[in-house]
Write an enzyme that holds these catalytic residues in place. Structure first.
Site, mmCIF file in Angstrom:
data_model
loop_
_atom_site.group_PDB
_atom_site.id
_atom_site.type_symbol
_atom_site.label_atom_id
_atom_site.label_comp_id
_atom_site.label_asym_id
_atom_site.label_seq_id
_atom_site.Cartn_x
_atom_site.Cartn_y
_atom_site.Cartn_z
ATOM 1 N N LYS A 131 26.610 -2.021 31.416
ATOM 2 C CA LYS A 131 25.791 -2.438 30.262
ATOM 3 C C LYS A 131 25.488 -3.921 30.430
ATOM 4 O O LYS A 131 26.188 -4.619 31.154
ATOM 5 C CB LYS A 131 26.558 -2.199 28.962
ATOM 6 C CG LYS A 131 25.688 -2.135 27.720
ATOM 7 C CD LYS A 131 25.005 -0.797 27.540
ATOM 8 C CE LYS A 131 23.981 -0.833 26.434
ATOM 9 N NZ LYS A 131 23.446 0.499 26.113
ATOM 10 N N ASP A 171 17.660 -1.040 25.696
ATOM 11 C CA ASP A 171 18.563 -0.836 24.558
ATOM 12 C C ASP A 171 17.914 -1.624 23.423
ATOM 13 O O ASP A 171 16.694 -1.885 23.469
ATOM 14 C CB ASP A 171 19.990 -1.333 24.882
ATOM 15 C CG ASP A 171 21.032 -0.891 23.840
ATOM 16 O OD1 ASP A 171 21.525 0.233 23.925
ATOM 17 O OD2 ASP A 171 21.345 -1.683 22.925
#
Ligand code: NDP
Length: 451
Positions: A131, A171
């Site tokens: 991430k 995201d």
């Protein structure tokens, strides 16, 4: 192994996570939620302790932080902080989105990266967990400022990623526009076209059809699977969806297609509500085209209501609630209110939107609960399909990808149900998702040895 030994081991590792990662509340929370589920696995697999499976899982392979200097429209130099956590690559290249939001810090990136390991394992696709992101705030920035920021961000990130190494995606705050700028900069720096280095690209240069829709659609496919087990469906159900970004919009679209009525959605400035159902095209126009605020909805529909507190959305009465905005947006009191109002099912489109106490309230009251790792895995699953298309230089039709997505969501649901059943928590999808994800990664770690 006795349950006492397993529980002692898990507690010890958790204490060391807290000690070694001080002040990282979100990361602690994600680890705690996971650890709460896995004791029976350790009872049945004592070798996992010897193999240091948990200690290895909670320690990222690496956490990269870097400076992102960029020039704003007034010629002033601004500096943000960039992050990439490469958590675990046992079953494939690191994979996980990039978040641009002022709240981003190492705790947020680590909680997201940790959960991503098990989510990606659940999809059945060959992808590890990662991430990244930045504390850059895209709100109010011009298009050129966004481009300059993305170029600077990628100048540094490009050293650490690649189609077989680490494949970022979008995201919060990172959509098709940002992915386009990031991809352009990577292409320029490498002097070659590596389509598979990022997913969520425009279909014009290697993006998969249905990727934009995948997380939201996938969440609703998951809801459908949960409802089927109670002989229910979405027809005529009143649904609340928090947020009005990528995940929320396509969750609303699919729910409407299945005959549900979306009565409320939100952004960080508040929520809009219409008991007769919201008009999704107007919401898309405000959020996707104009990048505006949600209360602009009332300009076209003055009879709808706007409340300037986004988390108060959970006080509305509904059948199904889909938290699709951000972490910890649904707490214990919101959960109690939803239960009091007769909610039947919750599915997490966002990552960790429900607090641990909220999840307990849903479980105690027999509310169907689809945790993020399973319910929102459709996005990353289609990202893996995008990687497969890029490797083979093919592009599949929208219908083909959407069908694969439906099959993957049904598989994920079944994996969770089976694991929960096998480890004595029938129907508990939190336990099922955590255990099914853990088993796939742990077995890979053992087979590959300690490296
Ligand atoms: P977007 O940036 O497209 O949309 C985010 C939405 O949530 C916006 O409406 C935003 O409002 C709202 N929001 C963000 N932060 C807050 C906050 N602190 N309080 C209230 N509202 C907030 O992001 P995505 O739709 O992509 O992501 C939403 C969630 O889904 C995240 O948790 C993400 O990690 C998760 N997710 C996303 C995937 C994807 O494929 N994109 C895949 C799997 C999970 P505003 O515009 O006012 O900021």
């Amino acid at each position: 192994m006795s349950s006492e030994l397993a529980s002692d081991h898990i507690k010890k590792v958790y204490q060391s996570v807290k000690k070694r990662n001080p002040n990282e509340d979100e990361f602690h929370q994600a680890v705690e939620e996971f650890f709460n589920s896995i004791e029976p696995v350790f009872e049945q697999n004592p070798s996992y302790i010897e193999q240091g499976i948990l200690e290895r899982l909670v320690e990222p392979d690496r956490l990269i932080t870097f400076s992102v200097p960029w020039v704003d429209d007034n010629g002033k130099v601004q500096v943000n902080r960039g992050f990439r956590v490469q958590f675990n690559s046992t079953i494939g290249p690191y994979k996980g989105g990039l978040r641009f939001h002022p709240s981003v810090n190492s705790s947020i990136i680590k909680f997201l990266g940790f959960e991503q390991i098990f989510k990606n394992a659940l999809t059945g696709q060959p992808i590890g967990g990662g991430k990244g992101g930045s504390d850059f705030d895209p709100k109010g920035k011009s298009d050129l400022e966004i481009m300059r920021f993305c170029q600077s961000f990628m100048s540094e990130l490009s050293k650490y990623i690649g189609p077989d190494i680490d494949v970022p995606a979008g995201d919060i705050g990172v959509g098709a526009r940002e992915i386009g700028y990031l991809f352009g900069q990577y292409r320029k720096m490498r002097g070659s076209f590596h389509a598979g280095v990022l997913t969520g690209k425009s279909p014009d240069f290697g993006g998969s059809l249905a990727r934009k829709e995948a997380t939201g659609y996938g969440t609703v496919y998951f809801v459908n699977e949960m409802l089927k087990d109670r002989n229910l469906d979405l027809t005529g159900k009143k649904v609340i969806v928090s947020g009005s970004g990528n995940v929320s919009i396509y969750a609303m679209e699919k729910a409407i297609e299945y005959g549900a009525i979306i009565i409320a959605c939100s952004d960080s400035s508040g929520y809009i509500y219409d008991p007769n159902g919201l008009d999704l095209n107007t919401i898309k126009e405000i959020k996707e085209v104009k990048r505006g605020r949600i209360h602009a909805y009332l300009e076209k529909y003055p009879n709808a209501k706007f409340e300037a507190e986004s988390t108060a959305i959970w006080s509305l009465s509904c059948d199904i609630a889909l938290p699709c905005a951000t972490q910890n947006e649904l707490d214990e009191s919101a959960a109690k209110q939803l239960v009091k109002n007769g909610v039947v099912a919750i599915a997490e489109g966002a990552n960790m939107p429900s607090t641990l106490d909220a999840i307990k309230v849903f479980h105690d009251n027999n509310v169907l609960f689809g945790p993020a790792k399973a319910a929102n895995a459709g996005g990353v699953a289609v990202s893996a399909l995008e990687m497969a298309q890029n490797s083979s230089r093919l592009s599949w039709s929208f219908e083909e990808v959407d069908q694969k997505l439906q099959d993957i969501m049904a598989d994920i649901y079944n994996r969770c149900i089976e694991a929960a059943e096998q480890y004595n928590s029938p129907g508990n999808l939190v336990v099922g998702a955590n255990i099914a994800g853990l088993l796939r990664v742990a077995e890979g770690m053992i087979t590959q040895g300690v490296i």
